[in-house]
Design an enzyme around this catalytic site. Structure first.
Site, PDB file in Angstrom:
ATOM      1  N   CYS A 242      -1.281   0.841  28.775  1.00  0.00           N
ATOM      2  CA  CYS A 242      -0.839   0.137  27.575  1.00  0.00           C
ATOM      3  C   CYS A 242       0.062  -1.048  27.906  1.00  0.00           C
ATOM      4  O   CYS A 242       0.527  -1.747  27.022  1.00  0.00           O
ATOM      5  CB  CYS A 242      -0.095   1.102  26.641  1.00  0.00           C
ATOM      6  SG  CYS A 242      -1.115   2.473  26.082  1.00  0.00           S
TER       7      CYS A 242
ATOM      8  N   SER B  44      -3.505  12.071  20.678  1.00  0.00           N
ATOM      9  CA  SER B  44      -4.435  10.944  20.587  1.00  0.00           C
ATOM     10  C   SER B  44      -5.790  11.364  21.134  1.00  0.00           C
ATOM     11  O   SER B  44      -5.895  11.818  22.277  1.00  0.00           O
ATOM     12  CB  SER B  44      -3.898   9.745  21.373  1.00  0.00           C
ATOM     13  OG  SER B  44      -4.749   8.630  21.236  1.00  0.00           O
TER      14      SER B  44
ATOM     15  N   GLN C 149      -0.880  13.459  26.654  1.00  0.00           N
ATOM     16  CA  GLN C 149      -1.589  13.810  27.885  1.00  0.00           C
ATOM     17  C   GLN C 149      -1.959  15.295  27.990  1.00  0.00           C
ATOM     18  O   GLN C 149      -2.591  15.707  28.958  1.00  0.00           O
ATOM     19  CB  GLN C 149      -0.723  13.437  29.107  1.00  0.00           C
ATOM     20  CG  GLN C 149      -0.462  11.963  29.267  1.00  0.00           C
ATOM     21  CD  GLN C 149      -1.708  11.163  29.593  1.00  0.00           C
ATOM     22  OE1 GLN C 149      -2.696  11.691  30.108  1.00  0.00           O
ATOM     23  NE2 GLN C 149      -1.682   9.877  29.280  1.00  0.00           N
TER      24      GLN C 149
ATOM     25  N   GLY D  19      -2.025   7.359  19.133  1.00  0.00           N
ATOM     26  CA  GLY D  19      -0.784   8.011  19.529  1.00  0.00           C
ATOM     27  C   GLY D  19       0.398   7.077  19.339  1.00  0.00           C
ATOM     28  O   GLY D  19       1.500   7.506  18.959  1.00  0.00           O
TER      29      GLY D  19
ATOM     30  N   HIS E  73      -8.547   9.906  22.215  1.00  0.00           N
ATOM     31  CA  HIS E  73      -9.262   9.311  23.345  1.00  0.00           C
ATOM     32  C   HIS E  73      -8.756   9.797  24.699  1.00  0.00           C
ATOM     33  O   HIS E  73      -9.350   9.507  25.725  1.00  0.00           O
ATOM     34  CB  HIS E  73      -9.225   7.781  23.263  1.00  0.00           C
ATOM     35  CG  HIS E  73      -7.928   7.147  23.677  1.00  0.00           C
ATOM     36  ND1 HIS E  73      -7.764   6.544  24.898  1.00  0.00           N
ATOM     37  CD2 HIS E  73      -6.758   7.007  23.011  1.00  0.00           C
ATOM     38  CE1 HIS E  73      -6.532   6.050  24.980  1.00  0.00           C
ATOM     39  NE2 HIS E  73      -5.909   6.316  23.851  1.00  0.00           N
TER      40      HIS E  73
END
Length: 375
Positions: A323, A195, A175, A69, A197
């Site tokens: 992150c 993204s 999200q 992402g 994951h």
């Protein structure tokens, strides 16, 4: 173990692992090669993209696979700037660091920018947005569902303002897939970041859905992959993982959302019953938010200490964006929504999924109660 950090990453599902494993073993050719194994790999990529395109309401040419992402956000922001260097980029004060730090970088090399404030629930100030938009604005980049506080932005009010000024709109929707479908035409935006994951897919693959990919200058140069937008030999197995995870998320969305809503309400009800001195940062439950993401501040406590003690008991939470785990400063998101000083340093994120249970919530509450009374 009680894992409450699903906004950071999710467990790779067994269904996804099996789908990827088969392709890792059987489809090993380079998709750019013209022999049979290479052609088989290319056909697999095309099949994956066609199925995803059907889900998203686009064509496969609109899907640009990336490594994450973060890379997809970088491609949207820097790709637009490098094609339109005299134009302005607009974003908000509560973005994921992938967006925030990309815009900071662009500022340093001469990009004109505007940062839009938000209110105490994290909703964008529409008057400030309207004032910031100019005829030379090329891109507005907004996190649709905030990764730290769960706020979901009012798209129906934002989109007309952006398009009225001839700008493009990019949404970080990383999200979102566990909670709602990505219907690109219905959204009415120009770019969307995802993204894998975050919805039980593999790490190492994201995508940017682009209404017009030709608007973007590539960041990685080399071959002709991803329709000339992102060079590099494709990772076919993770593409399969992305598709498998997304289709599973859509199939399970109704039961997932119902369970997560019940757990989030139960957690807040129990915090009230047990008279915890806490604050829910962001909107109230069920008010334009993802109920799965609960950022809770405990008055006059240190969230780092709380998270450390919870970890000792096998309970895993986050202090904010995973992150940015090396940064012990207070979250820029919590600062932006003006969380009171007594609560801001005691704030931690509890992010839920349908894999969590009531028993885990009870374990969390009981352990928290003990830790808070000891400090």
């Amino acid at each position: 173990m009680a894992y409450f950090d699903h906004a950071a990453t999710t467990r790779l599902s067994e269904q996804v692992r099996k789908a990827m494993d088969r392709h890792l073993r059987e489809i090993y050719g380079n998709p750019s090669s013209l022999h049979t194994p290479g052609i088989e790999a290319r056909k697999t990529i095309n099949s994956v993209k066609n199925r995803l395109a059907e889900h998203f309401g686009v064509t496969r040419q609109n899907i640009i696979f990336t490594s994450s992402g973060t890379e997809a956000n970088n491609l949207a922001l820097k790709g637009m700037y490098f094609r339109h260097p005299d134009a302005q980029i607009v974003t908000t004060t509560i973005e994921h660091h992938a967006t925030e730090n990309s815009v900071r970088f662009l500022e340093r090399i001469g990009c004109k920018t505007a940062w839009i404030r938000v209110d105490r629930d994290g909703f964008i100030d529409l008057d400030a947005l309207k004032q910031a938009l100019k005829r030379d604005t090329s891109l507005v980049s907004i996190i649709y569902a905030n990764n730290e506080i769960g706020t979901v932005q009012p798209l129906k009010k934002i989109i007309p303002l952006v398009h009225e000024h001839g700008a493009r709109l990019h949404l970080d929707m990383v999200q979102v897939p566990l909670h709602q479908a990505i219907d690109f035409p219905a959204l009415g935006v120009d770019f969307v970041t995802l993204s894998a994951h975050k919805f039980h897919g593999p790490r190492g693959i994201g995508c940017l859905i682009a209404r017009d990919p030709a608007l973007l200058e590539p960041l990685i140069h080399g071959g002709q992959q991803e329709f000339h937008r992102r060079a590099g030999t494709e990772n076919v197995a993770t593409m399969i993982g992305f598709l498998t995870a997304y289709e599973a998320a859509r199939a399970q969305a109704k039961t997932h959302n119902a369970h997560v809503d019940q757990l989030s309400h139960y957690l807040i009800e129990q915090l009230n019953l047990k008279a915890f001195d806490y604050r829910l940062n962001g909107p109230d439950l069920d008010h334009s938010r993802l109920n799965a993401i609960l950022n809770i501040g405990f008055k006059d406590h240190d969230a780092q200490h709380l998270a450390f003690q919870l970890n000792r008991h096998g309970i895993y939470v986050s202090l904010g964006s995973a992150c940015d785990s090396d940064n012990i400063e207070v979250s820029h998101v919590l600062k932006a929504i003006d969380v009171p000083k007594a609560y801001i340093r005691g704030s931690m994120r509890i992010s839920l999924s349908d894999e969590n249970t009531y028993e885990e919530i009870d374990h969390l509450l009981k352990t928290l109660e003990t830790i808070l009374h000891e400090t």
